[in-house]
Design a protein around this motif. Structure first.
Motif, PDB file in Angstrom:
ATOM      1  N   PRO A   1      -8.381  -6.038  10.057  1.00  0.00           N
ATOM      2  CA  PRO A   1      -8.883  -5.410   8.821  1.00  0.00           C
ATOM      3  C   PRO A   1      -7.778  -5.004   7.849  1.00  0.00           C
ATOM      4  CG  PRO A   1      -8.982  -3.852  10.660  1.00  0.00           C
ATOM      5  CD  PRO A   1      -8.611  -5.185  11.236  1.00  0.00           C
ATOM      6  N   GLN A   2      -6.574  -4.740   8.402  1.00  0.00           N
ATOM      7  CA  GLN A   2      -5.504  -4.208   7.555  1.00  0.00           C
ATOM      8  C   GLN A   2      -4.938  -5.269   6.599  1.00  0.00           C
ATOM      9  OE1 GLN A   2      -2.744  -2.186  10.052  1.00  0.00           O
ATOM     10  NE2 GLN A   2      -2.141  -0.703   8.496  1.00  0.00           N
ATOM     11  N   ILE A   3      -5.139  -6.563   6.924  1.00  0.00           N
ATOM     12  CA  ILE A   3      -4.567  -7.613   6.063  1.00  0.00           C
ATOM     13  C   ILE A   3      -5.586  -8.167   5.067  1.00  0.00           C
ATOM     14  CG2 ILE A   3      -2.830  -8.298   7.779  1.00  0.00           C
ATOM     15  CD1 ILE A   3      -4.681 -10.905   8.142  1.00  0.00           C
TER      16      ILE A   3
ATOM     17  N   GLY B   1       0.816  -1.212   0.000  1.00  0.00           N
ATOM     18  CA  GLY B   1       0.000   0.000   0.000  1.00  0.00           C
ATOM     19  C   GLY B   1       0.846   1.257   0.000  1.00  0.00           C
ATOM     20  N   SER B   2       0.223   2.369   0.333  1.00  0.00           N
ATOM     21  CA  SER B   2       0.937   3.648   0.300  1.00  0.00           C
ATOM     22  C   SER B   2       1.708   3.900   1.596  1.00  0.00           C
ATOM     23  CB  SER B   2      -0.050   4.781   0.065  1.00  0.00           C
ATOM     24  OG  SER B   2      -0.993   4.831   1.126  1.00  0.00           O
ATOM     25  N   THR B   3       1.297   3.232   2.683  1.00  0.00           N
ATOM     26  CA  THR B   3       1.968   3.469   3.966  1.00  0.00           C
ATOM     27  C   THR B   3       2.443   2.182   4.634  1.00  0.00           C
ATOM     28  OG1 THR B   3      -0.079   3.335   5.258  1.00  0.00           O
ATOM     29  CG2 THR B   3       0.516   5.500   4.401  1.00  0.00           C
ATOM     30  N   THR B   4       1.867   1.047   4.257  1.00  0.00           N
ATOM     31  CA  THR B   4       2.246  -0.229   4.872  1.00  0.00           C
ATOM     32  C   THR B   4       2.380  -1.326   3.811  1.00  0.00           C
ATOM     33  OG1 THR B   4      -0.089  -0.784   5.232  1.00  0.00           O
ATOM     34  CG2 THR B   4       1.072   0.210   7.098  1.00  0.00           C
ATOM     35  N   ALA B   5       3.246  -2.306   4.130  1.00  0.00           N
ATOM     36  CA  ALA B   5       3.359  -3.513   3.297  1.00  0.00           C
ATOM     37  C   ALA B   5       2.785  -4.659   4.122  1.00  0.00           C
ATOM     38  CB  ALA B   5       4.814  -3.786   2.948  1.00  0.00           C
ATOM     39  N   LYS B   6       1.881  -5.418   3.520  1.00  0.00           N
ATOM     40  CA  LYS B   6       1.248  -6.523   4.237  1.00  0.00           C
ATOM     41  C   LYS B   6       1.526  -7.833   3.491  1.00  0.00           C
ATOM     42  CE  LYS B   6      -1.577  -3.508   3.650  1.00  0.00           C
ATOM     43  NZ  LYS B   6      -1.472  -2.058   3.285  1.00  0.00           N
ATOM     44  N   ALA B   7       1.771  -8.913   4.247  1.00  0.00           N
ATOM     45  CA  ALA B   7       1.969 -10.228   3.633  1.00  0.00           C
ATOM     46  C   ALA B   7       1.213 -11.263   4.450  1.00  0.00           C
ATOM     47  CB  ALA B   7       3.455 -10.571   3.567  1.00  0.00           C
TER      48      ALA B   7
ATOM     49  N   GLY C   1      -8.886  -2.205   5.692  1.00  0.00           N
ATOM     50  CA  GLY C   1      -7.859  -1.157   5.628  1.00  0.00           C
ATOM     51  C   GLY C   1      -7.496  -0.683   7.033  1.00  0.00           C
ATOM     52  N   GLY C   2      -6.392   0.005   7.115  1.00  0.00           N
ATOM     53  CA  GLY C   2      -5.880   0.432   8.418  1.00  0.00           C
ATOM     54  C   GLY C   2      -6.821   1.347   9.178  1.00  0.00           C
ATOM     55  N   VAL C   3      -7.570   2.171   8.460  1.00  0.00           N
ATOM     56  CA  VAL C   3      -8.447   3.131   9.137  1.00  0.00           C
ATOM     57  C   VAL C   3      -9.621   2.418   9.839  1.00  0.00           C
ATOM     58  CG1 VAL C   3      -9.881   5.197   8.792  1.00  0.00           C
ATOM     59  CG2 VAL C   3      -7.696   5.012   7.621  1.00  0.00           C
ATOM     60  N   ALA C   4      -9.861   1.157   9.484  1.00  0.00           N
ATOM     61  CA  ALA C   4     -10.892   0.383  10.192  1.00  0.00           C
ATOM     62  C   ALA C   4     -10.506   0.186  11.653  1.00  0.00           C
ATOM     63  CB  ALA C   4     -11.085  -0.971   9.507  1.00  0.00           C
ATOM     64  N   GLN C   5      -9.220   0.431  11.967  1.00  0.00           N
ATOM     65  CA  GLN C   5      -8.763   0.308  13.365  1.00  0.00           C
ATOM     66  C   GLN C   5      -8.983   1.596  14.146  1.00  0.00           C
ATOM     67  OE1 GLN C   5      -5.140  -2.797  13.072  1.00  0.00           O
ATOM     68  NE2 GLN C   5      -4.882  -0.948  11.881  1.00  0.00           N
ATOM     69  N   ASN C   6      -9.472   2.604  13.466  1.00  0.00           N
ATOM     70  CA  ASN C   6      -9.770   3.883  14.116  1.00  0.00           C
ATOM     71  C   ASN C   6     -11.195   3.786  14.695  1.00  0.00           C
ATOM     72  OD1 ASN C   6     -10.781   6.503  14.570  1.00  0.00           O
ATOM     73  ND2 ASN C   6      -9.337   7.390  13.106  1.00  0.00           N
TER      74      ASN C   6
ATOM     75  N   GLY D   1      -7.657   3.288   3.365  1.00  0.00           N
ATOM     76  CA  GLY D   1      -6.229   3.116   3.614  1.00  0.00           C
ATOM     77  C   GLY D   1      -5.566   4.459   3.821  1.00  0.00           C
ATOM     78  N   GLY D   2      -4.251   4.467   3.632  1.00  0.00           N
ATOM     79  CA  GLY D   2      -3.494   5.680   3.885  1.00  0.00           C
ATOM     80  C   GLY D   2      -3.659   6.729   2.811  1.00  0.00           C
ATOM     81  N   GLN D   3      -4.049   6.321   1.613  1.00  0.00           N
ATOM     82  CA  GLN D   3      -4.059   7.266   0.509  1.00  0.00           C
ATOM     83  C   GLN D   3      -5.329   7.239  -0.336  1.00  0.00           C
ATOM     84  OE1 GLN D   3      -0.505   8.590  -1.551  1.00  0.00           O
ATOM     85  NE2 GLN D   3      -1.044   7.172  -3.179  1.00  0.00           N
TER      86      GLN D   3
HETATM   87  P1  ADP Z   1      -2.184   1.539   2.766  1.00  0.00           P
HETATM   88  O1  ADP Z   1      -2.608   0.166   2.316  1.00  0.00           O
HETATM   89  O2  ADP Z   1      -2.544   2.624   1.808  1.00  0.00           O
HETATM   90  O3  ADP Z   1      -0.737   1.579   3.168  1.00  0.00           O
HETATM   91  P2  ADP Z   1      -3.459   0.955   5.282  1.00  0.00           P
HETATM   92  O4  ADP Z   1      -4.665   0.168   4.905  1.00  0.00           O
HETATM   93  O5  ADP Z   1      -2.313   0.223   5.835  1.00  0.00           O
HETATM   94  O6  ADP Z   1      -3.032   1.874   4.068  1.00  0.00           O
HETATM   95  O7  ADP Z   1      -3.952   2.074   6.314  1.00  0.00           O
HETATM   96  C1  ADP Z   1      -3.068   3.066   6.807  1.00  0.00           C
HETATM   97  C2  ADP Z   1      -3.862   4.020   7.647  1.00  0.00           C
HETATM   98  O8  ADP Z   1      -4.489   3.305   8.697  1.00  0.00           O
HETATM   99  C3  ADP Z   1      -3.008   5.072   8.333  1.00  0.00           C
HETATM  100  O9  ADP Z   1      -2.962   6.247   7.543  1.00  0.00           O
HETATM  101  C4  ADP Z   1      -3.742   5.312   9.651  1.00  0.00           C
HETATM  102  O10 ADP Z   1      -4.570   6.456   9.544  1.00  0.00           O
HETATM  103  C5  ADP Z   1      -4.655   4.111   9.820  1.00  0.00           C
HETATM  104  N1  ADP Z   1      -4.316   3.289  10.992  1.00  0.00           N
HETATM  105  C6  ADP Z   1      -3.417   2.281  11.055  1.00  0.00           C
HETATM  106  N2  ADP Z   1      -3.401   1.734  12.279  1.00  0.00           N
HETATM  107  C7  ADP Z   1      -4.291   2.413  13.024  1.00  0.00           C
HETATM  108  C8  ADP Z   1      -4.721   2.342  14.384  1.00  0.00           C
HETATM  109  N3  ADP Z   1      -4.235   1.441  15.234  1.00  0.00           N
HETATM  110  N4  ADP Z   1      -5.658   3.229  14.805  1.00  0.00           N
HETATM  111  C9  ADP Z   1      -6.164   4.142  13.947  1.00  0.00           C
HETATM  112  N5  ADP Z   1      -5.819   4.255  12.660  1.00  0.00           N
HETATM  113  C10 ADP Z   1      -4.885   3.405  12.193  1.00  0.00           C
END
Ligand code: ADP
Length: 327
Positions: free
Chosen positions: A243-245, A11-17, A217-222, A104-106
């Motif tokens: 959710p991020q994976i 992704g734009s901010t994280t690499a997932k495997a 996506g990562g924002v699901a953790q918000n 996600g991040g972007q």
């Molecule tokens: P990408 O695939 O574009 O790299 P991700 O799906 O990994 O993006 O999501 C990254 C975004 O997730 C970050 O910009 C951040 O806002 C959000 N994020 C990641 N972890 C958390 C967390 N624990 N709590 C809140 N937001 C999070």
């Protein structure tokens, strides 16, 4: 003989495997934070997940990459769009899902999933930082707190402030100005989260609300955004543990299907990929500082309550015909 497949989501901010076994069960998963899209980070994600699974690259029968940087993933046998992979991963993590909201991040996406858990249609915002993880980074910077704190503040906020800017570039100035006027950081954070939820609702409206809906996506953790988005949608969202994976898992499962010969030739996905690349704005670099116009001539609507990025909608009905249903 036991065999495994791997999905890699750059992704734009994280690499997932993610590695799955022949039964489609997750054997190991890794999320690696990056500064920017990086071949090194994706290498670390791949090596770490192999180590966690006590496997070597020779044990991996097939690897599929996805995500914004999917073409940079070393050793991938094939690439798939993150639309296809998030739908597949979400359907595996939450069987019966009909709507996937990936932030996600972007970029952010709303994906309508059909009866078989395959992509029906989707709407994409990658033209503006508003409504993406990047927007929360801006908020953190302006409030001088970290992400966890910004989420806690948002959950504690009580007053609904007018956050008029839909552009991250201007939002930072606006947040600083609200602070100068004496507004509480908690109310500012809550109001920004609420506005992101409202914009996500606009994206969902492009594909249609459906139940059950899940966030990936990562924002699901918000937790604050999930709460405000549930309120805006008027329905609960399925909360995933991981959710991020989801995209990397979807890629690993598609690789598994392909290896088993269960997935037909994915000409349709290649076509979808072509369309996605052609219609994608190229990421947030197109932002011209919120002058109301994007580099490619598409206009943002920056007026009144209807301010939201212009989503790209691609019909991907053809995809539905390809391959078996997710587990
Ligand atoms: P990408 O695939 O574009 O790299 P991700 O799906 O990994 O993006 O999501 C990254 C975004 O997730 C970050 O910009 C951040 O806002 C959000 N994020 C990641 N972890 C958390 C967390 N624990 N709590 C809140 N937001 C999070």
């Amino acid at each position: 003989m036991q065999w495994y497949t791997m999905g890699v989501d750059l992704g734009s901010t994280t690499a997932k495997a993610v590695i799955v076994d022949a039964a489609g069960e997750i054997v190991a998963s890794r999320v690696v934070q990056m500064g920017a899209v990086s071949r090194q980070a994706v290498g670390v994600a791949i090596e770490s997940v192999l180590e966690d699974a006590c496997l070597s690259s020779e044990d991996i029968a097939r690897t599929i990459s996805t995500g914004y940087g999917r073409r940079l993933v070393p050793g991938a046998d094939k690439t798939f769009t993150e639309i296809t992979c998030h739908a597949r991963g979400a359907a595996a993590l939450s069987p019966g899902v009909r709507l996937v909201i990936d932030i996600g991040g972007q970029d952010s996406k709303a994906i309508a999933v059909d009866d078989d858990g395959l992509v029906d249609r989707f709407a994409l915002n990658d033209r503006c930082a508003s409504g993406t993880g990047r927007f929360f980074d801006v908020l953190c910077r302006a409030l001088e707190v970290d992400l966890d704190e910004v989420v806690d503040l948002a959950l504690a906020g009580t007053e609904n402030l007018e956050v008029s800017s839909m552009c991250a570039t201007f939002a930072e100035t606006e947040v600083i100005s609200l602070l100068a006027q004496g507004s509480a950081p908690a109310d500012i954070s809550a109001s920004v989260h609420r506005s992101v939820a409202a914009r996500t609702l606009g994206l969902v409206a492009q594909v249609g609300k459906a139940i059950p809906a899940v966030m990936t996506g990562g924002v699901a953790q918000n937790k604050a955004l999930v709460t405000f988005l549930s309120d805006a949608l008027g329905q609960d969202l399925v909360i995933l543990d991981t959710p991020q994976i989801a995209g990397a898992l979807g890629a690993a499962l598609i690789a598994r299907d392909e290896y088993q010969g269960q997935l037909g030739l994915t000409v349709q996905d290649i076509e979808t990929d072509r369309q996605l690349v052609a219609q994608r704005s190229g990421g947030l670099r197109d932002c011209t500082g919120c002058d109301g116009h994007l580099g490619d001539g598409h206009a943002h609507d920056h007026d009144g309550g209807s301010r939201r990025p212009v989503p790209v909608i691609l019909q991907t009905d053809a995809l539905s015909a390809a391959g078996p249903s997710p587990r």
